[in-house]
Design an enzyme around this catalytic site. Sequence first.
Site, short mmCIF file in Angstrom:
data_model
loop_
_atom_site.label_atom_id
_atom_site.label_comp_id
_atom_site.label_asym_id
_atom_site.label_seq_id
_atom_site.Cartn_x
_atom_site.Cartn_y
_atom_site.Cartn_z
CD GLN A 185 69.96 64.28 25.44
OE1 GLN A 185 71.16 64.56 25.30
NE2 GLN A 185 69.55 63.44 26.37
CB ALA A 206 69.66 71.79 35.58
CG HIS A 207 69.99 65.67 34.92
ND1 HIS A 207 70.39 64.51 34.31
CD2 HIS A 207 68.64 65.69 34.84
CE1 HIS A 207 69.31 63.84 33.90
NE2 HIS A 207 68.24 64.54 34.21
CB CYS A 338 65.36 57.47 29.59
SG CYS A 338 66.53 58.80 29.33
C1 LIG Z 1 66.61 63.37 29.96
C2 LIG Z 1 65.52 63.70 29.02
C3 LIG Z 1 64.22 63.95 29.48
C4 LIG Z 1 63.86 63.82 30.94
O1 LIG Z 1 64.54 64.76 31.71
P1 LIG Z 1 64.61 64.62 33.31
O2 LIG Z 1 65.06 65.95 33.75
O3 LIG Z 1 65.63 63.56 33.57
O4 LIG Z 1 63.27 64.28 33.79
C5 LIG Z 1 63.26 64.28 28.55
N1 LIG Z 1 63.55 64.37 27.25
C6 LIG Z 1 64.78 64.12 26.77
C7 LIG Z 1 65.05 64.24 25.32
C8 LIG Z 1 65.80 63.78 27.63
O5 LIG Z 1 67.01 63.54 27.15
#
Ligand SMILES: *Cc1c(COP(=O)(O)O)cnc(C)c1O
Length: 392
Positions: A185, A206-207, A338
């Site tokens: 984040q 990346a997303h 999530c």
């Molecule tokens: C989104 C997220 C993940 C997981 O990332 P992905 O690329 O979607 O597997 C892990 N930790 C945090 C803090 C996230 O926000």
Amino acid sequence: MAIYLDNHSTTRLDPRVLEAMLPWLTDHYGNAGSTTHRMGHEARDAVEAAREKFARAVGAEPDEIIFTSGATESVNLAILGAAARRRAAGGRIVSWNAEHRAVLDPLEHLASRREAEVVLLPVAGRDESVPGLIDLERFREACTSGTFLATLLVANNEIGTIQPAAAVAELIHAAGGMLHLDCAQAIGRMAVDVDALGADLASFSAHKFHGPKGVGALFVRRRFRPARIAGRVFGGGQERGLRSGTLDVPGIVGMGEAAAIAAEGWREEAEAVGRLRDRLWEGLARQVPGVVLNGPPLDDAAVRLTCNLNLHVAGVDGQTLLATLAEEDLALSSGSACSSASPGPSHVLAAIGLGEDEARASLRFGLSRFTCPAEIDRAVDLIAAGVARLRR
Ligand SMILES: *Cc1c(COP(=O)(O)O)cnc(C)c1O
């Protein structure tokens, strides 16, 4: 038109990133590991250029970057890889109760198999000055001599709390352990420099910063204090043997581009997004009776991401409210998207002391570079109308 305020779960692909990716999705489809011909060479060069861009954006060297499928995989590689590399069985890992599930689940896995002793420390509660903040003194006490790893979420994905990573690094290094940081984040929203943060291992996705889905990276320190982990995926030996599998060339190119854009513009962006976030909060506080802020104060960008807002509305069920708002094409989330596979009150909100009803009445907003003032005003109106309807 959709109003998208769910940027902690994923972000829109930046058009500049798409443009950089396109050639690698069409004509240039070589395998970066198959370099006996021109197309393979081109793919490898594109991957190495992206590796350099990404490394530069986070203050690392290119050979310290391992490309993965996302932060979940990176975190698993860091935690399980560090545990596997430890010669003596056992040993301690210290973490906290407001971490992402991608951290908590592999820790639980290790603990259940007695492959490590896992200590989860509490974070500061809602009545303290910075809810969600870790306690350094408690951490120091938890770092016994067998502690080989600490893992910390630098910026919380639900309530935006920013942690004192460098101070944690000093303590874990003094105890002889490594520090893994979940930076998913953080990038594009605050300063991210692996040296300044004191990371030995760091996970990225990346997303979460306007790149494509399905690609991420693990930083593995080689300079000064080499981090030691074992690979978890075996096969062709790509990525220095730590992550076998054919590289996602378009995804990696996109990740490099997205990181370069984030590193270049994050400061101005964080300020602009913060002004919109404040406008959102002020509008809701004015128009919706009984809104309560969850998490750290909004006026201190050192302790809370400026793109984040989390609140609860007394006496309103968040799920029902969200369902109404979804009909208006307003995208936000209650608790953590999530973990929407496992409904139930958010463990992060519980960690800062919210009761089950309050957690269920909570909404999470995440703004981005693509959020505009008109969307904020419309969101305030929709939420105010939705709450009024539910209360009638
Ligand atoms: C989104 C997220 C993940 C997981 O990332 P992905 O690329 O979607 O597997 C892990 N930790 C945090 C803090 C996230 O926000």
